[in-house]
Design a protein around this motif. Sequence first.
Motif, mmCIF file in Angstrom:
data_model
loop_
_atom_site.group_PDB
_atom_site.id
_atom_site.type_symbol
_atom_site.label_atom_id
_atom_site.label_comp_id
_atom_site.label_asym_id
_atom_site.label_seq_id
_atom_site.Cartn_x
_atom_site.Cartn_y
_atom_site.Cartn_z
ATOM 1 N N GLY A 17 -19.173 31.628 20.717
ATOM 2 C CA GLY A 17 -19.100 31.303 19.680
ATOM 3 C C GLY A 17 -19.461 29.642 19.368
ATOM 4 O O GLY A 17 -19.503 28.748 18.087
ATOM 5 N N GLU A 18 -19.021 29.101 20.365
ATOM 6 C CA GLU A 18 -19.213 27.326 19.756
ATOM 7 C C GLU A 18 -20.293 27.399 20.838
ATOM 8 O O GLU A 18 -20.996 26.155 20.013
ATOM 9 N N ARG A 19 -21.133 28.121 21.360
ATOM 10 C CA ARG A 19 -22.316 27.886 21.526
ATOM 11 C C ARG A 19 -23.366 28.178 20.871
ATOM 12 O O ARG A 19 -24.348 27.253 20.739
ATOM 13 N N GLN A 20 -22.660 28.912 19.748
ATOM 14 C CA GLN A 20 -23.529 29.132 18.748
ATOM 15 C C GLN A 20 -23.295 28.573 17.658
ATOM 16 O O GLN A 20 -24.215 28.272 17.460
ATOM 17 N N ARG A 21 -21.994 27.366 17.796
ATOM 18 C CA ARG A 21 -22.136 26.673 16.470
ATOM 19 C C ARG A 21 -22.547 25.565 17.089
ATOM 20 O O ARG A 21 -23.909 24.726 15.906
ATOM 21 N N ILE A 22 -23.337 25.008 17.910
ATOM 22 C CA ILE A 22 -23.430 23.924 18.497
ATOM 23 C C ILE A 22 -24.702 23.984 18.386
ATOM 24 O O ILE A 22 -25.649 23.187 18.321
ATOM 25 N N ALA A 23 -25.884 25.282 18.734
ATOM 26 C CA ALA A 23 -26.523 25.934 19.108
ATOM 27 C C ALA A 23 -27.716 25.583 16.840
ATOM 28 O O ALA A 23 -28.913 25.029 16.732
ATOM 29 N N ALA A 41 -22.172 35.695 12.930
ATOM 30 C CA ALA A 41 -21.829 36.745 13.605
ATOM 31 C C ALA A 41 -20.967 35.996 14.348
ATOM 32 O O ALA A 41 -19.108 37.482 14.470
ATOM 33 N N HIS A 42 -20.649 34.903 14.872
ATOM 34 C CA HIS A 42 -19.780 35.026 16.082
ATOM 35 C C HIS A 42 -18.891 34.442 16.254
ATOM 36 O O HIS A 42 -17.747 33.487 16.765
ATOM 37 N N LEU A 43 -18.985 32.947 14.798
ATOM 38 C CA LEU A 43 -18.409 32.193 14.240
ATOM 39 C C LEU A 43 -16.509 32.817 13.493
ATOM 40 O O LEU A 43 -16.319 33.541 12.809
ATOM 41 N N GLU A 44 -15.539 32.048 14.174
ATOM 42 C CA GLU A 44 -14.219 31.821 13.388
ATOM 43 C C GLU A 44 -14.112 31.955 11.936
ATOM 44 O O GLU A 44 -15.218 30.857 11.549
ATOM 45 N N PRO A 45 -13.896 31.993 10.886
ATOM 46 C CA PRO A 45 -13.293 32.138 10.035
ATOM 47 C C PRO A 45 -13.818 30.553 9.001
ATOM 48 O O PRO A 45 -14.603 29.899 7.965
ATOM 49 N N VAL A 46 -13.385 29.072 10.088
ATOM 50 C CA VAL A 46 -13.476 27.968 9.478
ATOM 51 C C VAL A 46 -14.725 27.414 10.063
ATOM 52 O O VAL A 46 -15.096 27.151 8.873
ATOM 53 N N ASN A 47 -14.758 27.594 11.304
ATOM 54 C CA ASN A 47 -16.370 27.960 11.806
ATOM 55 C C ASN A 47 -17.500 28.031 10.373
ATOM 56 O O ASN A 47 -18.777 27.632 10.391
ATOM 57 N N ALA A 49 -17.185 28.652 7.147
ATOM 58 C CA ALA A 49 -16.928 28.542 6.271
ATOM 59 C C ALA A 49 -18.077 27.003 6.120
ATOM 60 O O ALA A 49 -18.614 26.117 5.533
ATOM 61 N N ALA A 50 -18.007 26.149 7.401
ATOM 62 C CA ALA A 50 -18.534 24.942 7.882
ATOM 63 C C ALA A 50 -19.901 24.811 7.803
ATOM 64 O O ALA A 50 -20.702 24.336 7.227
ATOM 65 N N TYR A 71 -20.490 40.102 4.205
ATOM 66 C CA TYR A 71 -20.147 40.186 2.533
ATOM 67 C C TYR A 71 -20.480 38.761 2.452
ATOM 68 O O TYR A 71 -21.212 38.716 1.532
ATOM 69 N N SER A 72 -19.580 37.826 3.361
ATOM 70 C CA SER A 72 -19.668 36.073 2.677
ATOM 71 C C SER A 72 -20.853 36.241 2.985
ATOM 72 O O SER A 72 -21.298 34.675 1.993
ATOM 73 N N THR A 73 -21.298 35.753 4.370
ATOM 74 C CA THR A 73 -22.761 35.457 3.909
ATOM 75 C C THR A 73 -24.157 35.815 2.737
ATOM 76 O O THR A 73 -24.518 35.448 2.446
ATOM 77 N N VAL A 74 -23.440 37.001 2.442
ATOM 78 C CA VAL A 74 -24.767 38.072 1.988
ATOM 79 C C VAL A 74 -24.364 37.494 -0.156
ATOM 80 O O VAL A 74 -25.237 37.099 -0.842
ATOM 81 N N GLN A 75 -23.269 37.451 0.279
ATOM 82 C CA GLN A 75 -22.823 37.292 -1.405
ATOM 83 C C GLN A 75 -23.211 35.891 -2.207
ATOM 84 O O GLN A 75 -23.398 35.514 -2.469
ATOM 85 N N ALA A 76 -23.456 35.187 -0.988
ATOM 86 C CA ALA A 76 -23.457 33.717 -1.580
ATOM 87 C C ALA A 76 -24.833 33.120 -1.132
ATOM 88 O O ALA A 76 -25.358 31.968 -2.243
ATOM 89 N N ALA A 77 -26.135 34.319 -0.898
ATOM 90 C CA ALA A 77 -27.407 34.541 -1.466
ATOM 91 C C ALA A 77 -27.595 34.445 -2.854
ATOM 92 O O ALA A 77 -27.932 34.519 -3.072
#
Length: 122
Positions: A17-23, A41-47, A49-50, A71-77
């Motif tokens: 998740g950290e590698r994905q966030r940095i990338a 896909a591999h992020l914690e809720p706080v990340n 949201a960021a 869902y959180s990603t889809v509904q925001a589109a």
Amino acid sequence: MVERRGVGEHGMKLPGGERQRIALARSLLTRPSPLLDEPTAHLEPVNEAALHRAVDLISTECALLVIAHRYSTVQAADHIIVLNHGMVVTAGDHRELLATNDYYKALATGWFSHPSSDLRRG
């Protein structure tokens, strides 16, 4: 005090998740990518949201194509294209699709029943 830790070559000692966030941060900050494939896909809720805040900011300057099952990603589109077995089922924004499309409504009901999952139907 800043904690220092070795991240290994190409960040291999970091959790996935950290590698994905940095990338994602690097790609969004250096040159917005027109395609983000499962960015949360591999992020914690706080990340997650960021990342959503960053995508909202970047999307004011360019168009982004985001492939997502969460869902959180889809509904925001702004615009959602719903696929089933590689075929377009419907398209629209979240509210419109909930009101007019039974297939999307069933997907959303599944998300509501299992909010921590990224349901993939088909």
